[in-house]
Design an enzyme around this catalytic site. Structure first.
Site, mmCIF file in Angstrom:
data_model
loop_
_atom_site.group_PDB
_atom_site.id
_atom_site.type_symbol
_atom_site.label_atom_id
_atom_site.label_comp_id
_atom_site.label_asym_id
_atom_site.label_seq_id
_atom_site.Cartn_x
_atom_site.Cartn_y
_atom_site.Cartn_z
ATOM 1 N N CYS A 60 48.230 9.520 -54.724
ATOM 2 C CA CYS A 60 48.927 10.264 -55.782
ATOM 3 C C CYS A 60 49.581 9.243 -56.709
ATOM 4 O O CYS A 60 49.534 8.040 -56.475
ATOM 5 C CB CYS A 60 50.003 11.144 -55.173
ATOM 6 S SG CYS A 60 49.414 12.225 -53.884
ATOM 7 N N ARG A 86 44.778 8.695 -60.418
ATOM 8 C CA ARG A 86 45.148 8.582 -58.995
ATOM 9 C C ARG A 86 45.174 9.946 -58.323
ATOM 10 O O ARG A 86 45.342 10.044 -57.096
ATOM 11 C CB ARG A 86 46.527 7.929 -58.859
ATOM 12 C CG ARG A 86 46.634 6.510 -59.358
ATOM 13 C CD ARG A 86 48.051 5.983 -59.204
ATOM 14 N NE ARG A 86 48.442 5.915 -57.825
ATOM 15 C CZ ARG A 86 48.132 4.886 -57.019
ATOM 16 N NH1 ARG A 86 47.433 3.883 -57.502
ATOM 17 N NH2 ARG A 86 48.509 4.880 -55.771
ATOM 18 N N TRP A 89 47.172 14.143 -55.360
ATOM 19 C CA TRP A 89 45.827 14.200 -54.773
ATOM 20 C C TRP A 89 46.075 14.707 -53.362
ATOM 21 O O TRP A 89 46.509 13.965 -52.483
ATOM 22 C CB TRP A 89 45.161 12.827 -54.767
ATOM 23 C CG TRP A 89 43.786 12.850 -54.190
ATOM 24 C CD1 TRP A 89 43.401 12.578 -52.914
ATOM 25 C CD2 TRP A 89 42.594 13.195 -54.870
ATOM 26 N NE1 TRP A 89 42.069 12.733 -52.758
ATOM 27 C CE2 TRP A 89 41.530 13.114 -53.935
ATOM 28 C CE3 TRP A 89 42.297 13.575 -56.160
ATOM 29 C CZ2 TRP A 89 40.204 13.400 -54.274
ATOM 30 C CZ3 TRP A 89 40.975 13.840 -56.504
ATOM 31 C CH2 TRP A 89 39.952 13.766 -55.565
ATOM 32 N N ASN A 132 53.855 9.252 -52.455
ATOM 33 C CA ASN A 132 52.426 8.940 -52.375
ATOM 34 C C ASN A 132 52.202 8.328 -51.004
ATOM 35 O O ASN A 132 52.856 7.349 -50.639
ATOM 36 C CB ASN A 132 52.033 7.954 -53.470
ATOM 37 C CG ASN A 132 50.601 7.429 -53.260
ATOM 38 O OD1 ASN A 132 49.751 8.159 -52.756
ATOM 39 N ND2 ASN A 132 50.356 6.168 -53.592
ATOM 40 N N GLY A 133 51.305 8.915 -50.215
ATOM 41 C CA GLY A 133 51.023 8.353 -48.886
ATOM 42 C C GLY A 133 50.784 9.471 -47.882
ATOM 43 O O GLY A 133 50.608 10.629 -48.235
ATOM 44 N N GLU A 139 20.682 3.836 -48.933
ATOM 45 C CA GLU A 139 21.893 3.835 -49.762
ATOM 46 C C GLU A 139 21.890 2.656 -50.724
ATOM 47 O O GLU A 139 22.242 2.793 -51.895
ATOM 48 C CB GLU A 139 23.136 3.806 -48.866
ATOM 49 C CG GLU A 139 24.460 3.684 -49.597
ATOM 50 C CD GLU A 139 24.754 4.820 -50.570
ATOM 51 O OE1 GLU A 139 24.034 5.840 -50.568
ATOM 52 O OE2 GLU A 139 25.727 4.686 -51.354
ATOM 53 N N LYS A 169 22.066 3.138 -54.748
ATOM 54 C CA LYS A 169 23.105 2.474 -55.556
ATOM 55 C C LYS A 169 22.457 1.699 -56.696
ATOM 56 O O LYS A 169 22.872 1.778 -57.845
ATOM 57 C CB LYS A 169 23.937 1.544 -54.678
ATOM 58 C CG LYS A 169 24.958 2.268 -53.830
ATOM 59 C CD LYS A 169 26.118 2.714 -54.668
ATOM 60 C CE LYS A 169 26.729 4.056 -54.423
ATOM 61 N NZ LYS A 169 25.991 5.185 -54.011
ATOM 62 N N GLU A 182 20.674 4.080 -59.335
ATOM 63 C CA GLU A 182 21.504 5.026 -60.105
ATOM 64 C C GLU A 182 22.420 4.317 -61.102
ATOM 65 O O GLU A 182 22.871 4.928 -62.068
ATOM 66 C CB GLU A 182 22.314 5.946 -59.204
ATOM 67 C CG GLU A 182 23.433 5.306 -58.425
ATOM 68 C CD GLU A 182 24.274 6.343 -57.687
ATOM 69 O OE1 GLU A 182 24.473 7.457 -58.189
ATOM 70 O OE2 GLU A 182 24.727 6.036 -56.575
ATOM 71 N N HIS A 229 2.728 0.959 -43.121
ATOM 72 C CA HIS A 229 1.972 2.199 -43.383
ATOM 73 C C HIS A 229 1.882 2.497 -44.872
ATOM 74 O O HIS A 229 1.710 3.650 -45.260
ATOM 75 C CB HIS A 229 2.641 3.367 -42.647
ATOM 76 C CG HIS A 229 2.677 3.186 -41.175
ATOM 77 N ND1 HIS A 229 1.565 3.261 -40.365
ATOM 78 C CD2 HIS A 229 3.711 2.857 -40.363
ATOM 79 C CE1 HIS A 229 1.904 3.019 -39.110
ATOM 80 N NE2 HIS A 229 3.197 2.774 -39.075
ATOM 81 N N LYS A 269 29.476 13.268 -61.801
ATOM 82 C CA LYS A 269 30.192 12.932 -60.567
ATOM 83 C C LYS A 269 30.031 14.036 -59.528
ATOM 84 O O LYS A 269 29.958 13.792 -58.352
ATOM 85 C CB LYS A 269 31.678 12.708 -60.849
ATOM 86 C CG LYS A 269 32.485 12.256 -59.625
ATOM 87 C CD LYS A 269 31.924 11.005 -59.012
ATOM 88 C CE LYS A 269 32.567 10.647 -57.688
ATOM 89 N NZ LYS A 269 31.812 9.580 -56.978
HETATM 90 C C1 AGP Z 1 26.094 8.936 -55.015
HETATM 91 O O1 AGP Z 1 26.367 7.627 -55.516
HETATM 92 C C2 AGP Z 1 25.788 9.916 -56.118
HETATM 93 N N1 AGP Z 1 26.800 9.929 -57.091
HETATM 94 C C3 AGP Z 1 25.373 11.290 -55.603
HETATM 95 O O2 AGP Z 1 24.190 11.089 -54.857
HETATM 96 C C4 AGP Z 1 26.378 12.044 -54.685
HETATM 97 O O3 AGP Z 1 26.503 11.375 -53.467
HETATM 98 C C5 AGP Z 1 25.808 13.449 -54.427
HETATM 99 O O4 AGP Z 1 25.727 14.134 -55.662
HETATM 100 C C6 AGP Z 1 26.659 14.259 -53.445
HETATM 101 O O5 AGP Z 1 27.934 14.453 -53.969
HETATM 102 P P1 AGP Z 1 29.078 15.038 -52.979
HETATM 103 O O6 AGP Z 1 29.281 14.011 -51.910
HETATM 104 O O7 AGP Z 1 30.273 15.209 -53.876
HETATM 105 O O8 AGP Z 1 28.585 16.327 -52.421
#
Ligand code: AGP
Length: 609
Positions: A2, A27, A74, A100-101, A482, A486, A489, A505, A604
């Site tokens: 927060c 935050r 938060w 905050n904490g 992952e 990363k 994306e 394969h 996001k």
């Molecule tokens: C991950 O870097 C991406 N931004 C995306 O794959 C994300 O993980 C996915 O949309 C799931 O989001 P969530 O964890 O908020 O459900």
């Protein structure tokens, strides 16, 4: 996390608090509030939603008060409601606290205070601090705060204001940041620099278990025993926008560096090292279902789906229950075999991903209990689950998920330990040993972060490449996925993750002298096989970037670039591998000049099908 602000001086306090809160909105922003002393009375405003809602409440009101505290929340304990918004007060309403904490021991403290006659109005851990101070308040605010904090276990950065001492604000910190701004006859308290940068660049940073008392005459700092502490005044040279990112160039890099704290906060207060017991709030609602479950489905999307794949390994090893992992976008359409013996676990940072939410609703419709791991209190997925394990990573601003991912892994580890003990599969001794591994993880993450510059240098060699292959085995194979996600994306370079054993394969056809191959090669039961896969890549002139264990003395001359991670249990190795995967992608994307925090075409939170 927060944001808190405080001000005492000659200006009107309300505009300063609102401006400060707006600069701390990164935050946390699910609710906000402020309190000021006006003509000797405490005046409090609180609202749900962003700071804008608080501004609407204040519209047209002209307050002449010169001292006050504010908070943007938060949520970690208690949903985002007006009752749970800060500031919180004591029984009399004459003392307010912003915090905050996470107070680990708030439940027993709250019970004891209730028995002593205190009445509570919120579900938060913070309100306990206000009543504890009230309990010891006999005219000396500073002394009462000090005594109260000596009873508190957990992380806090607080601001306290009391009607009975109308010229002073008391601040204190332990585990959460708190900075004091020094103006001309005016003084500021804030969680972070952006809140005060408009007013002063002269600051002092409180250290652990230090208290600051602010008044128009100045600031004095002591420790929790009341002994004066000399503090060095520092000059902040950051621009306001850089300050909002804590001095980092991007939110993503700031959040990569916040991962040790995110893991610490996620596990904080949820286990006993002495007994090996795990405490997960709200599990009683699904305990019988957990005992009875014959199968677990983990459903998620994107990076959270990669966490789910790691979770499968941990959960199956600890609980001996079969675990299936499904994409949120696929699960509800494949006629899943659910019912009361099938438990569904939904993992989501935002708690709003439509595909994951739809899977949750379909699971409930088919008679299964649903558990979720979420980073946003009060989000749709958390509200519609029968039980929730919250990660405490704090708001994740960068579109590419980083600190939420490692906090999800920590939560999965804790849940697996809980379930394994509930099902009689893990002894207290085994649990204590596994908890020791978990407790060490944040400092190992800090050790891995020190490879930052090496990975930045490496990115210089590869940022012009058009394709990457990521390979891993067993519990680390999801980290290959992952790492590839990363990279693609945020840098828009095509990358694929594969189980290393799968390369022969098909993907091996891709290998040539222009193909960087990232190989996750920790010293585990797959090590010899991974060495064989590295040999297969080198035999075709591929470039191998290996991430191995720090005590590995034989891999160096078999690969082109080598990074190491500290030794830990095989179940926590994925947690450590996450950071180099994130940093490599980050530095390649930065060199390419990409918009790392807001990559093209992405959002996001994907709240549409
Ligand atoms: C991950 O870097 C991406 N931004 C995306 O794959 C994300 O993980 C996915 O949309 C799931 O989001 P969530 O964890 O908020 O459900």
């Amino acid at each position: 996390m927060c944001g808190i602000v405080g001000y005492v001086g000659k200006q009107k306090v309300v505009p300063i608090l609102v401006d400060g809160l707006k600069r701390l909105e990164y935050r946390g922003y699910d609710s906000a509030g402020l309190a000021l002393l006006q003509d000797g009375e405490m005046v409090i405003y609180r609202s749900v939603g962003k700071i804008k809602e608080l501004e609407n409440l204040l519209w047209g009101k002209d307050h002449s008060g010169h001292i006050g505290v504010g908070h943007t929340r938060w949520a970690t304990h208690g949903r985002p409601t007006e009752e749970n918004a800060h500031p919180h007060t004591d029984c009399s309403g004459s003392l307010v606290v912003v915090h905050n904490g996470i107070i680990e021991t708030y439940l027993p403290l709250k019970e004891k205070l209730r028995q002593e006659g205190h009445h509570f109005k919120s579900d938060t851990d913070t309100e306990v601090i206000a009543h504890l101070i009230e309990k010891y308040l006999e005219g000396d605010l500073e002394g009462a705060v000090r005594r109260a904090l000596q009873e508190v276990v957990g992380a806090y950065a607080i601001g306290v204001l009391w009607k009975g001492d109308p010229q002073r604000i008391v601040g204190a910190r332990c585990g959460s940041p708190l900075v004091v701004g020094l103006g001309q006859g005016e003084f500021f308290l804030a969680s972070d620099i952006p809140a005060i940068l408009n007013h002063t660049r002269n600051v002092l940073f409180l250290d652990e278990e230090e208290m600051a008392v602010l008044s128009p005459e100045g600031v004095h700092v002591t420790n929790l025993q009341g002994e004066p502490v000399a503090k060095e005044v520092q000059k902040v040279l950051w621009s306001p926008i850089l300050a909002e990112k804590g001095g980092y160039k991007h939110f993503m890099l700031k959040e990569i560096y916040e991962q040790p704290r995110g893991v610490r906060d996620t596990i904080r207060g949820r286990f006993s090292e002495e007994t090996g017991r795990i405490y997960l709030e709200g599990m009683e609602a699904v305990e019988e279902d957990l005992r009875r479950a014959r199968r677990i489905y983990i459903v998620a999307c994107g990076t959270s789906w990669h966490a789910a794949l790691v979770g499968k390994f941990i959960l199956e090893e600890c609980s001996r229950i079969p675990v299936e992992v499904d994409y949120g976008s696929e699960f509800r359409y494949r006629d899943p075999l659910l019912g009361e013996e099938a438990l569904v676990l939904v993992i989501s940072q935002s708690g709003e991903t439509m595909d994951s939410l739809a899977a949750l609703r379909e699971s409930k419709r088919r008679g299964s209990k649903v558990l979720s791991i979420c980073n946003v209190v009060g989000s749709s997925i958390s509200r519609e689950s029968h039980a929730v394990i919250y990660t405490h990573a704090g708001p994740e601003i960068g579109v590419a998920s980083t600190k939420a991912f490692t906090s999800q892994l920590a939560a999965l580890y804790l849940f697996s330990l809980y379930l394994g003990q509930l099902r009689g599969q893990i002894s207290p001794d085994k649990a204590r040993a596994m908890l020791q591994d978990l407790v060490r993880a944040p400092q190992l993450l800090e050790q891995v972060l020190r490879q930052d510059e090496e990975l930045d240098r490496l990115s210089h060699l590869f940022y012009t490449k058009g394709d990457f292959l990521y390979l891993g085995r067993g519990i680390n194979y999801p980290l290959a996925l992952e790492g590839a996600l990363k990279l693609k994306e945020i840098s828009y370079i095509h990358a694929e993750g594969y189980p290393a054993g799968e390369m022969k394969h098909g993907p091996i056809a891709l290998i040539d002298e222009d193909m960087p191959v990232v190989v996750l090669a920790p010293k585990d039961k797959f090590y010899e096989k991974i060495l064989g896969n590295i040999q297969e890549v080198k035999a075709r002139d591929g470039i191998v970037i290996a991430f191995a264990s720090e005590d590995d003395e034989e891999i160096a001359d078999r690969v082109d670039h080598l990074f190491t991670i500290p030794k830990t249990s095989h179940l926590l190795t994925p947690l450590l591998l996450a950071i180099p995967m994130q940093l490599l992608a980050y530095y390649i994307a930065v060199r390419k000049g990409c918009d790392v925090d807001q990559p093209r075409n992405l959002a996001k939170s994907v709240t549409v099908e």
